[in-house]
Design an enzyme around this catalytic site. Sequence first.
Site, PDB file in Angstrom:
ATOM      1  N   HIS A  50       0.851  -1.278  -0.006  1.00 25.95           N
ATOM      2  CA  HIS A  50      -0.018  -0.021   0.142  1.00 25.95           C
ATOM      3  C   HIS A  50       0.754   1.252  -0.008  1.00 25.95           C
ATOM      4  O   HIS A  50       2.337   1.366   0.260  1.00 25.95           O
ATOM      5  CB  HIS A  50      -1.001  -0.067   1.224  1.00 25.95           C
ATOM      6  CG  HIS A  50      -0.222  -0.018   2.482  1.00 25.95           C
ATOM      7  ND1 HIS A  50      -0.337  -1.213   3.323  1.00 25.95           N
ATOM      8  CD2 HIS A  50       0.510   1.034   3.186  1.00 25.95           C
ATOM      9  CE1 HIS A  50       0.321  -0.831   4.532  1.00 25.95           C
ATOM     10  NE2 HIS A  50       0.685   0.620   4.599  1.00 25.95           N
TER      11      HIS A  50
HETATM   12  P1  TYD Z   1      -2.005  -3.258   7.503  1.00 24.70           P
HETATM   13  O1  TYD Z   1      -1.866  -1.922   7.451  1.00 24.70           O
HETATM   14  O2  TYD Z   1      -2.804  -4.058   6.457  1.00 24.70           O
HETATM   15  O3  TYD Z   1      -0.471  -4.171   7.883  1.00 24.70           O
HETATM   16  P2  TYD Z   1       0.698  -4.338   6.821  1.00 24.70           P
HETATM   17  O4  TYD Z   1       0.502  -3.081   5.917  1.00 24.70           O
HETATM   18  O5  TYD Z   1       1.725  -4.439   7.541  1.00 24.70           O
HETATM   19  O6  TYD Z   1       0.268  -5.519   6.062  1.00 24.70           O
HETATM   20  O7  TYD Z   1      -2.668  -3.558   9.199  1.00 24.70           O
HETATM   21  C1  TYD Z   1      -3.048  -4.861   9.422  1.00 24.70           C
HETATM   22  C2  TYD Z   1      -4.277  -4.617  10.197  1.00 24.70           C
HETATM   23  O8  TYD Z   1      -4.188  -3.798  11.337  1.00 24.70           O
HETATM   24  C3  TYD Z   1      -5.404  -3.773   9.569  1.00 24.70           C
HETATM   25  O9  TYD Z   1      -6.823  -4.497   9.872  1.00 24.70           O
HETATM   26  C4  TYD Z   1      -5.257  -2.475  10.083  1.00 24.70           C
HETATM   27  C5  TYD Z   1      -4.828  -2.725  11.229  1.00 24.70           C
HETATM   28  N1  TYD Z   1      -3.948  -1.606  12.139  1.00 24.70           N
HETATM   29  C6  TYD Z   1      -4.421  -0.705  13.023  1.00 24.70           C
HETATM   30  O10 TYD Z   1      -5.676  -0.824  13.397  1.00 24.70           O
HETATM   31  N2  TYD Z   1      -3.490   0.115  13.282  1.00 24.70           N
HETATM   32  C7  TYD Z   1      -2.324   0.385  13.028  1.00 24.70           C
HETATM   33  O11 TYD Z   1      -1.660   1.305  13.475  1.00 24.70           O
HETATM   34  C8  TYD Z   1      -1.966  -0.313  11.721  1.00 24.70           C
HETATM   35  C9  TYD Z   1      -0.354  -0.072  11.262  1.00 24.70           C
HETATM   36  C10 TYD Z   1      -2.827  -1.471  11.418  1.00 24.70           C
END
Ligand code: TYD
Length: 132
Positions: A50
């Site tokens: 992303h």
């Molecule tokens: P995501 O951003 O998809 O993780 P990555 O990009 O590292 O693969 O986040 C995973 C899950 O955690 C998603 O449901 C959003 C949640 N999340 C939060 O609630 N707070 C945060 O600060 C972050 C980074 C993620």
Amino acid sequence: MSLIKLIDFKSLGDERGDLVAIENNKSIPFEIKRVYYVFKTQKGVARGFHAHKELKQIAICVSGNCKFIMDDGKVKESFVLDNPQKGLYIDKMQWHEMHDFSDDCVLLVLANDIYDETDYIRDYSDFIKMVN
Ligand code: TYD
């Protein structure tokens, strides 16, 4: 210009070991509003995929290593983050992916804002449209 922007954190270590301290607006170019960390990443799993419309972040591998792929829509560059004294700056509008997490990898991320799902661009073709 390289997409890999690293910030060096000086160790205040001595014969007992290392210590890195990070302060708002001093060691890093923004005020920290959120800290999160990723650990116990399972074998073969890649994360990220992303970009953020506004969020700025710094990623530090405090243990182990993982490979970042940074992409601004024109150029892609990869970098293995494997040193707790190096922070990788993830600017807004930079598509980023994390691959090849070592078993002991603890990836600490400092962010300049609280979590906001509406700031995410999770579709690569949307990202490409937005940067062009
Ligand atoms: P995501 O951003 O998809 O993780 P990555 O990009 O590292 O693969 O986040 C995973 C899950 O955690 C998603 O449901 C959003 C949640 N999340 C939060 O609630 N707070 C945060 O600060 C972050 C980074 C993620």
